[in-house]
Enzyme design. Structure first.
Site, PDB file in Angstrom:
ATOM      1  CG  HIS A   1      61.819  71.396  99.235  1.00 43.55           C
ATOM      2  ND1 HIS A   1      62.652  71.635  98.164  1.00 43.55           N
ATOM      3  CD2 HIS A   1      61.565  70.065  99.205  1.00 43.55           C
ATOM      4  CE1 HIS A   1      62.894  70.508  97.521  1.00 43.55           C
ATOM      5  NE2 HIS A   1      62.240  69.549  98.134  1.00 43.55           N
TER       6      HIS A   1
ATOM      7  CB  SER B   1      63.135  66.984  99.536  1.00 43.85           C
ATOM      8  OG  SER B   1      63.882  66.267  98.592  1.00 43.85           O
TER       9      SER B   1
END
Length: 288
Positions: free
Chosen positions: A266, A209
């Site tokens: 992230h 991610s």
């Protein structure tokens, strides 16, 4: 075998639809900018001839869902393999994530996972005890700052990350080359994992991610500064990903019982991706 220039066109020509058509047909290719032109490269002269014929018939791509009548369906498997060979880093990263997911049985094999996490750990009873990162690096375990990107916890986790890496990674590899995608993937993995460790502390975290948000930021700002067909994302993709990031940051996902999200990874990945996107976009615009 040296690549062959199948088409040389002005920069004002929009190749987005035609490139999408080539992707649907599995034709290996890449587009570069040289001397004020955009050049479409293919592996050999046979592919070049097919691309020229295809462009003569469908310069604007295809609006519908059907393939051109001349598309040889029997060669689709070979074309797919050729397409994967033209994207070696994208294919290698995906293959590695699949192999690790199966070998660790999606994170359940903690003994294997402990070799790939940012910091090594030992399980004693119901607790995990983490070793200092410096000790692992001193022992020669140099891969730890990068390897968490290969660890996935669940089929859905792996499927979603793999689909996005394929969608974003092949754009960068097709436009900027395999070495650039490899360098960016390692950079985004390092920064996102380090951010998660600094702000989240020692923990078992993993997944692509953080890298994906880096690739997203790179494509987004590169395209804004130096528009080209390879980095043009479908409408709403950037907005959707940013909204999802905000939802994760709100803590709602964890509150609903879907597990903890590596939010720092992230954000760190997105920020470093925006930096490389700006630098790459400015350089590409200057070269034009």
């Amino acid at each position: 075998m040296s690549p062959v220039a199948a088409l040389r066109l002005p920069l004002s020509d929009d190749l987005a639809a035609f490139v999408a058509l080539l992707q649907r047909l599995g034709v290996p290719h890449r587009v570069s900018e040289e001397s004020g032109e955009q050049v479409l490269w293919v592996p050999d002269e046979q592919f070049a001839q097919r691309v020229r014929e295809l462009y003569a018939q469908y310069p604007g791509g295809l609006g519908g869902s059907e393939l051109p009548p001349a598309a040889p369906r029997a060669a689709s498997a070979g074309q797919l393999l050729a397409g994967l060979r033209s994207l070696p880093v994208t294919a290698l990263v995906l293959l590695a994530t699949f192999a690790v997911a199966l070998a660790s049985w999606f994170g359940d094999n903690l003994q294997l996972v402990s070799w790939l996490t940012f910091t090594d750990f030992r399980i004693q009873g119901d607790y995990a005890y983490f070793l200092p990162l410096a000790d692992s690096l001193a022992a020669g375990q140099w891969w730890r700052p990068f390897s968490p990107m290969l660890v996935h916890f669940g089929v859905l986790h792996l499927a979603m990350n793999s689909l996005w890496f394929w969608e974003l990674g092949r754009r960068i590899e097709g436009r900027q080359g395999s070495l650039m995608l490899l360098a960016l993937t390692l950079l985004y993995s390092l920064v996102s994992n380090l951010a998660q460790y600094v702000f989240g502390g020692p923990a078992i975290f993993g997944g692509l991610s953080g890298v994906l948000y880096g690739l997203l930021g790179h494509c987004w700002l590169f395209q804004r500064l130096a528009p080209n067909a390879h980095f043009r994302l479908p409408p709403g993709v950037v907005g959707m990903m940013l909204i999802w990031l905000l939802v994760c940051l709100s803590g709602l996902i964890g509150a609903l019982g879907f597990g903890q999200i590596a939010n720092a990874a992230h954000v760190g990945g997105l920020l470093i991706g925006c930096v490389t996107g700006v630098l790459g976009g400015l350089l590409a615009r200057r070269q034009r």
